[in-house]
Design a protein around this motif. Structure first.
Motif, PDB file in Angstrom:
ATOM      1  N   LEU B 180       0.813  -1.212   0.000  1.00 38.40           N
ATOM      2  CA  LEU B 180       0.000   0.000   0.000  1.00 38.40           C
ATOM      3  C   LEU B 180       0.849   1.266   0.000  1.00 38.40           C
ATOM      4  CD1 LEU B 180      -2.796  -0.962   2.545  1.00 38.40           C
ATOM      5  CD2 LEU B 180      -2.854  -1.049   0.051  1.00 38.40           C
ATOM      6  N   GLY B 181       0.503   2.159  -0.888  1.00 35.27           N
ATOM      7  CA  GLY B 181       1.160   3.461  -0.914  1.00 35.27           C
ATOM      8  C   GLY B 181       0.131   4.541  -0.648  1.00 35.27           C
ATOM      9  N   GLY B 182       0.414   5.710  -1.177  1.00 34.65           N
ATOM     10  CA  GLY B 182      -0.528   6.800  -0.982  1.00 34.65           C
ATOM     11  C   GLY B 182      -0.518   7.277   0.454  1.00 34.65           C
ATOM     12  N   ALA B 183      -1.450   8.151   0.742  1.00 36.79           N
ATOM     13  CA  ALA B 183      -1.490   8.765   2.070  1.00 36.79           C
ATOM     14  C   ALA B 183      -1.665   7.716   3.152  1.00 36.79           C
ATOM     15  CB  ALA B 183      -2.634   9.780   2.140  1.00 36.79           C
ATOM     16  N   VAL B 184      -2.507   6.713   2.894  1.00 39.33           N
ATOM     17  CA  VAL B 184      -2.728   5.671   3.885  1.00 39.33           C
ATOM     18  C   VAL B 184      -1.445   4.884   4.123  1.00 39.33           C
ATOM     19  CG1 VAL B 184      -3.978   3.543   4.357  1.00 39.33           C
ATOM     20  CG2 VAL B 184      -5.185   5.501   3.397  1.00 39.33           C
ATOM     21  N   GLY B 185      -0.767   4.571   3.049  1.00 38.02           N
ATOM     22  CA  GLY B 185       0.494   3.839   3.191  1.00 38.02           C
ATOM     23  C   GLY B 185       1.505   4.622   4.002  1.00 38.02           C
ATOM     24  N   ILE B 186       1.558   5.914   3.748  1.00 38.93           N
ATOM     25  CA  ILE B 186       2.492   6.757   4.483  1.00 38.93           C
ATOM     26  C   ILE B 186       2.135   6.795   5.961  1.00 38.93           C
ATOM     27  CG2 ILE B 186       3.313   9.126   4.749  1.00 38.93           C
ATOM     28  CD1 ILE B 186       2.955   9.439   1.715  1.00 38.93           C
ATOM     29  N   ALA B 187       0.839   6.888   6.226  1.00 41.31           N
ATOM     30  CA  ALA B 187       0.396   6.959   7.622  1.00 41.31           C
ATOM     31  C   ALA B 187       0.732   5.677   8.371  1.00 41.31           C
ATOM     32  CB  ALA B 187      -1.113   7.221   7.664  1.00 41.31           C
ATOM     33  N   ILE B 188       0.580   4.550   7.697  1.00 38.04           N
ATOM     34  CA  ILE B 188       0.902   3.270   8.329  1.00 38.04           C
ATOM     35  C   ILE B 188       2.377   3.223   8.684  1.00 38.04           C
ATOM     36  CG2 ILE B 188       1.073   0.780   7.918  1.00 38.04           C
ATOM     37  CD1 ILE B 188      -1.495   0.981   6.273  1.00 38.04           C
ATOM     38  N   HIS B 189       3.177   3.641   7.749  1.00 41.76           N
ATOM     39  CA  HIS B 189       4.608   3.672   7.988  1.00 41.76           C
ATOM     40  C   HIS B 189       4.941   4.543   9.191  1.00 41.76           C
ATOM     41  CE1 HIS B 189       8.754   5.322   6.587  1.00 41.76           C
ATOM     42  NE2 HIS B 189       8.925   4.352   7.452  1.00 41.76           N
ATOM     43  N   LYS B 190       4.317   5.708   9.208  1.00 39.38           N
ATOM     44  CA  LYS B 190       4.583   6.662  10.289  1.00 39.38           C
ATOM     45  C   LYS B 190       4.190   6.071  11.640  1.00 39.38           C
ATOM     46  CE  LYS B 190       3.219  11.413  11.092  1.00 39.38           C
ATOM     47  NZ  LYS B 190       2.271  12.418  10.564  1.00 39.38           N
ATOM     48  N   ARG B 191       3.062   5.429  11.658  1.00 38.13           N
ATOM     49  CA  ARG B 191       2.584   4.845  12.911  1.00 38.13           C
ATOM     50  C   ARG B 191       3.521   3.723  13.381  1.00 38.13           C
ATOM     51  NH1 ARG B 191       0.686   5.719  17.670  1.00 38.13           N
ATOM     52  NH2 ARG B 191      -0.870   4.244  18.450  1.00 38.13           N
TER      53      ARG B 191
END
Lengths: 228, 228
Positions: B180-191
DNA sequence: CCCACGCTTCGGTGGTGACCGAAGCATGTC
DNA sequence: GACATGCTTCGGTCACCACCGAAGCGTGGG
């Protein structure tokens, strides 16, 4: 990454229609003379010579001089693998290109410009070495006294061929083992045809080993178990 | 053989230092934006744009637009194989080049421009699909109500990211599965970083999964058995 | 020994393509 | 809405290289 320069150099050699044509023409393991490669590529001899020199210098091809001809062939399995990989990409994934592998028809026996190659050529070469008939020495092969005798008994008069390319070894990338070329190699091929041990198949390169051939190869050379 | 033309065309694309540089920079499976690739190749943006367009048109690269960036990556394993084969030849046989394979360090977890990739990225994507949290639809992924709930419980507020590249799928050639990429993917990574489930390793791309991460991934996502 | 043949070397020509600066377009940010 | 950013399109320049004809060299055949 200075590496990219070398990669680009190699790929660039393939990335020219004339050179690609020549490389693909050599893809089945044959060795072809410069003139014929020029014809394959649709260019004149001078241009082809230039291309071939660069391909050899970069290690994609190797050549042997034989009389006034110069035979080129693929230098290594790595090069063949690379060409195949490019073909796979070039064909586009859907059409699923036929592979850049040696034609199964040619695997068993084929001619490599007048002498025997393929598994048969290798097997005969091995047999003659085992019998102390020839000794390999780099890219030449010395025919020993026992070899003169043996071949003479078999019906090949090797004594009176005085020309330079007497007996050479020849390796193509598909079999990684040498077979015999030169005048002796040609004479062996000729004798096999006379005895009807092999016959030409389809086009002029593929060879079929006859029933008599299998028997004779076993009796005279001690060769058994060639793939069907 | 008209085939030679296509082969030459493909090889010719690789056979140019600037393009070779860009292709090699993408060799580890990352997706890089055009500007960065231009820098890798030491050329200006206009030139790089031209090259990249040709590489994409010929099927060597594929790109996705993400905001005002455009990320390019290797289009298929076949292309990667081809590049590797060229590198083998380019390195010359003796030195025996390091292979054009993904760095083992990066295999488990790595970032693919701000989101998680590698086996970890794929595993998380799989887990979310299994839980009916997301549904893949081509190169976009829809986050289902259950997904909003699930991610919210986990501490990711997906509700208030209204931007376009909401949730995309991203496939690199080394894993043939989407992550998963996109904003959701980024948020997951950040979390994951916040929770110290992963930490950046060595350079900024390789990720190390912590002990807490393994526990958490199992408990929250049901992910077990990631390679050590 | 001379001629024929195959390949190579040498100059010169022409076309292709890599490259950049400037301007244009889209997207995200303040 | 104005500005910054990243990418693309457009023209024009320049270098490289594929190509050939002519001449040279070596080998094999008569």
């Amino acid at each position: 990454m200075s590496n990219a320069l070398e990669v680009a150099q190699i790929a660039g050699l393939v990335g020219e229609p004339a050179r690609a044509n020549m490389l693909l023409a050599l893809g089945d393991g044959r060795a072809l003379p410069a003139g014929e490669l020029a014809a394959c590529a649709g260019i004149t001899a001078p241009t082809a010579s230039e291309h071939l020199a660069r391909l050899e210098q970069s290690g994609l091809l190797i050549s042997i001089r034989q009389g006034r001809h110069r035979y080129y062939r693929i230098a290594s399995p790595e090069v063949a693998t690379m060409l195949e990989a490019v073909m796979v990409v070039a064909a586009g994934n859907p059409p699923r290109m036929e592979r850049f592998r040696i034609d199964p028809e040619l695997q068993l026996g084929r001619t490599c410009y007048n002498h025997l190659a393929g598994q048969l050529g290798v097997a005969i070469c091995d047999a003659l070495i085992r019998k102390n008939c020839v000794v390999l020495d780099g890219d030449v092969a010395h025919v020993m006294p026992a070899g003169l005798q043996f071949l003479s008994n078999w019906g090949v008069d090797v004594g009176r061929m005085g020309k330079h390319p007497y007996c050479r070894t020849c390796i193509d990338w598909s079999e990684r083992r040498p077979h015999l070329g030169g005048a002796v190699g040609i004479a062996i091929h000729k004798r096999c045809l006379e005895l009807k041990w092999v016959e030409h198949h389809l086009d002029s390169r593929a060879l079929k080993i006859t029933r008599a051939g299998r028997l004779g190869l076993e009796r005279v050379f001690g060769i058994i178990g060639l793939a069907r």
